[in-house]
Design a protein around this motif. Structure first.
Motif, PDB file in Angstrom:
ATOM      1  N   ASP A 117       0.962  -1.317  -0.061  1.00  0.00           N
ATOM      2  CA  ASP A 117       0.021  -0.033  -0.008  1.00  0.00           C
ATOM      3  C   ASP A 117       0.837   1.415  -0.007  1.00  0.00           C
ATOM      4  O   ASP A 117       0.231   2.534  -0.082  1.00  0.00           O
ATOM      5  CB  ASP A 117      -0.716  -0.077   1.129  1.00  0.00           C
ATOM      6  N   GLY A 118       2.224   1.018   0.064  1.00  0.00           N
ATOM      7  CA  GLY A 118       3.157   2.122  -0.040  1.00  0.00           C
ATOM      8  C   GLY A 118       2.909   3.108   0.881  1.00  0.00           C
ATOM      9  O   GLY A 118       3.283   4.741   0.896  1.00  0.00           O
ATOM     10  N   ASP A 119       2.510   2.740   2.198  1.00  0.00           N
ATOM     11  CA  ASP A 119       2.628   3.785   3.411  1.00  0.00           C
ATOM     12  C   ASP A 119       3.831   3.587   4.365  1.00  0.00           C
ATOM     13  O   ASP A 119       3.790   4.317   5.308  1.00  0.00           O
ATOM     14  CB  ASP A 119       1.243   3.181   4.335  1.00  0.00           C
ATOM     15  N   GLY A 120       4.841   2.912   3.638  1.00  0.00           N
ATOM     16  CA  GLY A 120       6.183   2.874   4.458  1.00  0.00           C
ATOM     17  C   GLY A 120       6.254   2.013   5.677  1.00  0.00           C
ATOM     18  O   GLY A 120       7.135   1.924   6.442  1.00  0.00           O
ATOM     19  N   ILE A 121       5.191   1.191   5.772  1.00  0.00           N
ATOM     20  CA  ILE A 121       5.159   0.102   6.878  1.00  0.00           C
ATOM     21  C   ILE A 121       5.185  -1.175   6.157  1.00  0.00           C
ATOM     22  O   ILE A 121       4.272  -1.507   5.324  1.00  0.00           O
ATOM     23  CB  ILE A 121       3.992   0.156   7.575  1.00  0.00           C
ATOM     24  N   GLY A 221       6.750  23.433   9.953  1.00  0.00           N
ATOM     25  CA  GLY A 221       7.174  22.404  10.414  1.00  0.00           C
ATOM     26  C   GLY A 221       7.612  22.242  11.819  1.00  0.00           C
ATOM     27  O   GLY A 221       8.081  21.053  12.225  1.00  0.00           O
ATOM     28  N   SER A 222       7.097  23.329  12.647  1.00  0.00           N
ATOM     29  CA  SER A 222       7.488  23.261  14.082  1.00  0.00           C
ATOM     30  C   SER A 222       6.428  23.480  15.132  1.00  0.00           C
ATOM     31  O   SER A 222       5.394  23.880  14.636  1.00  0.00           O
ATOM     32  CB  SER A 222       8.469  24.375  14.520  1.00  0.00           C
ATOM     33  N   VAL A 257       0.180  16.848   3.650  1.00  0.00           N
ATOM     34  CA  VAL A 257       1.592  16.996   2.993  1.00  0.00           C
ATOM     35  C   VAL A 257       2.659  16.388   3.967  1.00  0.00           C
ATOM     36  O   VAL A 257       2.628  16.760   5.379  1.00  0.00           O
ATOM     37  CB  VAL A 257       1.986  18.138   2.635  1.00  0.00           C
ATOM     38  N   GLY A 258       3.433  15.455   3.495  1.00  0.00           N
ATOM     39  CA  GLY A 258       4.336  14.772   4.466  1.00  0.00           C
ATOM     40  C   GLY A 258       3.838  13.299   5.021  1.00  0.00           C
ATOM     41  O   GLY A 258       2.776  12.995   4.741  1.00  0.00           O
TER      42      GLY A 258
END
Length: 320
Positions: A117-121, A221-222, A257-258
């Motif tokens: 599924d391309g979710d990085g897991i 991003g903070s 995003v990200g």
């Protein structure tokens, strides 16, 4: 003397020929010499040439005495030690490896784990390997944003509660304000939908809350609040100090995003930053509660810059 010369000539002939068949005038002596010559030939065999009289159970051409894999399937090519080849060095022989040129675990037939599924897991630790999700939920999404991942949510598209396995409870509105109890921030006090079931604020208090929302900015991003936001947060702190019955619920949100999990973490940290700032201005921490939902509750599309800007927000709700 003549006899001596005959013997000498015979010895020279033997030396020149290297291999010979001895013959003597006496037949008995000839038989004796032939027997000795035959024994000498046997002794001249190379003592370093191994002679194997060993079994070869798997018929791979390597004797069992030095075969480290004596049960290799018939016809399978083997190394000098009798084991089949393992090109990718993953500990799985090529004949049983579905991915001979890529190292992988035995549980996956010698192939590396993928990420369908391309979710990085990776699929082996992804509870929802065919649908992109969050690390927080072991690779599963939370479509309705109720904090219950879809694989454990019987109503994945409708916000619900754990007690009802992700589904909304039977209709209940204790305070009768038209906002169901499970989503009512003030379930025992009649309020309005625009304030999440809490009483309508006075115009001045409502304006202070709206101003704090409109002017709240963070460094990119903070979770660091930009100094231009301080004045409006100071005004909100004043409202809370002057109304001790008020409580504030702060929730953070992001666009899509990200990385999903990074967004979720950022939304929680930004909500906590607002809480800490108000505490520094004299508001008791017990009156402030926070949560973060990352990209799970957008209020606009994430397909445009304007929509994403609206989705990057920290909402604040005064509870009475």
């Amino acid at each position: 003397m003549k006899h001596f010369l005959r013997v000498l000539i015979l010895l020279l002939l033997v030396s020149a020929a290297g291999t010979f068949e001895v013959s003597a005038q006496n037949p008995a002596q000839s038989k004796k010499y032939k027997k000795k010559a035959k024994a000498a030939k046997k002794k001249k065999k190379d003592p370093y040439t191994p002679v194997y009289h060993d079994a070869d159970a798997d018929h791979d051409g390597v004797p069992d005495s030095r075969d480290q894999c004596i049960h290799t399937p018939k016809g399978e090519p083997v190394t000098t030690f009798g084991c089949p080849y393992d090109v990718d060095f993953d500990g799985i022989f090529d004949y049983e490896d579905s991915c001979k040129n890529e190292a992988g675990p035995r549980e996956n037939h010698g192939c590396p784990w993928g990420d369908r599924d391309g979710d990085g897991i990776m699929d082996n630790v992804d509870d929802c390997p065919d649908k992109a999700g969050l690390k927080t939920y072991h690779g599963c999404p939370d479509t309705d944003g109720d904090g219950i991942p879809d694989n454990k949510d019987k109503c994945p598209t409708v916000p619900g509660i754990v007690k009802y396995e992700g589904c909304p409870p039977p209709y209940s509105d204790i305070d009768g304000d038209g906002v169901e109890d499970y989503s009512d921030l003030c379930p025992s006090t009649p309020g309005v939908k625009t304030n999440r079931g809490c009483p309508e604020l006075k115009p001045a208090d409502k304006a202070a809350l709206q101003k704090a929302f409109d002017n709240l900015l963070f460094e990119s991003g903070s979770d660091v609040i930009v100094s231009s936001s301080f004045q409006s947060l100071d005004d909100l702190a004043k409202v809370l100090r002057n109304n001790l019955s008020f409580k504030l619920y702060i929730e953070g949100h992001t666009d899509n995003v990200g990385d999903d999990d990074a967004n979720l973490d950022l939304s929680k940290r930004r909500a906590i930053s607002v809480k800490n700032y108000l505490i520094s201005k004299g508001v008791a921490g017990t009156r402030l509660s926070t949560d973060g939902f990352g990209e799970m509750k957008p209020v606009d599309t994430n397909e445009t810059p304007e929509g994403r800007k609206k989705n990057r927000r920290v909402e604040m709700h005064i509870l009475q």
